[in-house]
Design an enzyme around this catalytic site. Structure first.
Site, PDB file in Angstrom:
ATOM      1  N   THR A 119       0.861  -1.178   0.000  1.00 27.92           N
ATOM      2  CA  THR A 119       0.000   0.000   0.000  1.00 27.92           C
ATOM      3  C   THR A 119       0.896   1.226   0.000  1.00 27.92           C
ATOM      4  O   THR A 119       1.961   1.208   0.624  1.00 27.92           O
ATOM      5  CB  THR A 119      -0.923   0.021   1.239  1.00 27.92           C
ATOM      6  OG1 THR A 119      -1.421   1.343   1.437  1.00 27.92           O
ATOM      7  CG2 THR A 119      -0.184  -0.374   2.495  1.00 27.92           C
ATOM      8  N   CYS A 137      -2.236   4.811  -5.436  1.00 29.01           N
ATOM      9  CA  CYS A 137      -2.904   3.931  -4.484  1.00 29.01           C
ATOM     10  C   CYS A 137      -2.951   2.579  -5.156  1.00 29.01           C
ATOM     11  O   CYS A 137      -3.268   2.483  -6.355  1.00 29.01           O
ATOM     12  CB  CYS A 137      -4.301   4.434  -4.158  1.00 29.01           C
ATOM     13  SG  CYS A 137      -5.231   3.295  -3.114  1.00 29.01           S
TER      14      CYS A 137
END
Length: 236
Positions: free
Chosen positions: A83, A196
């Site tokens: 992430t 992202c």
């Protein structure tokens, strides 16, 4: 082949992309039935999100660091935080894991610089776009990152958490993102970072108004180079 350690589950939708891409690329490079050596710890994303909302990045760092240390004990030779946002705590995670941490910000910056990009648009969670850790790191690496305006940042953030992290991919969200990219292009952006790890579920990096850089695949490819050795990965 070295073992790749994945700290995943944030969200598991993008972690699945990591797992698939790592194995597909190792099979492509090595052929036959080859697959990647992977150790993975998948966290409960709701617990991580609660710490994000509370601003308890210290506790989040400890949580991910413990996961990284466990992966190292399980035989991982490197660690990936799957992430972008949680690279805010990359330093304590790397310290606790005590094996190399392959940093998604550094690897994405290298890909941009290799192509001569200097002013990328960053699409990411509100934490990544606003907290400063990402843009500051990119600036130190010679890149002038821009982000959408406040309304645009809210749209991007909401789509990530309310849709992509929950397995929803809507055409309306794709249009909204493309409109934001078009506005950034008019303002002088020369590329766009899918910053992202879930955004690649919505947008194809090669089909945008600006050259796109998918941080998920860039990050995974760096892990493959580490696991196989740069020369082996580049030879294929």
């Amino acid at each position: 082949m070295k073992t790749i350690g994945l700290i995943g589950g944030m969200s598991w939708e993008s972690t699945a992309v990591y797992y698939r891409h790592l194995n597909q690329e190792v099979r492509r490079l090595r052929g036959g039935l080859a697959s990647a050596e992977i150790a993975m710890r998948s966290l409960d994303f709701s617990e991580v999100v609660a710490l994000q909302k509370a601003g308890r990045w210290d506790l989040a760092g400890a949580l991910l660091g413990k996961a990284g240390a466990g992966l190292a004990m399980a035989g991982a030779d490197c660690i990936l935080i799957c992430t972008n946002t949680m690279h805010l705590v990359a330093e304590p995670v790397a310290t606790m894991a005590s094996v190399p941490l392959i940093d998604i910000i550094t690897e994405t910056a290298r890909a941009l610089r290799a192509d001569g990009r200097t002013r990328p648009l960053l699409l990411a969670t509100r934490y990544t776009m606003e907290h400063g850790f990402y843009t500051d790191r990119m600036k130190a690496l010679g890149l002038d990152v821009i982000v959408p305006d406040q309304a645009g940042r809210q749209v991007v953030h909401d789509v990530i958490f309310n849709e992509l992290c929950q397995g929803q991919v809507r055409g309306e969200a794709r249009v909204a993102y493309c409109d934001i990219i078009a506005r950034a292009k008019a303002q002088g952006a020369d590329s766009v970072i899918l910053g992202c790890t879930e955004i690649g579920l919505l947008l194809e990096a090669d089909a945008l108004a600006l050259p796109g850089y998918d941080s998920t695949t860039i990050h995974a490819d760096a892990a493959i180079r580490f696991a196989l050795g740069d020369s082996a990965a580049q030879a294929a």
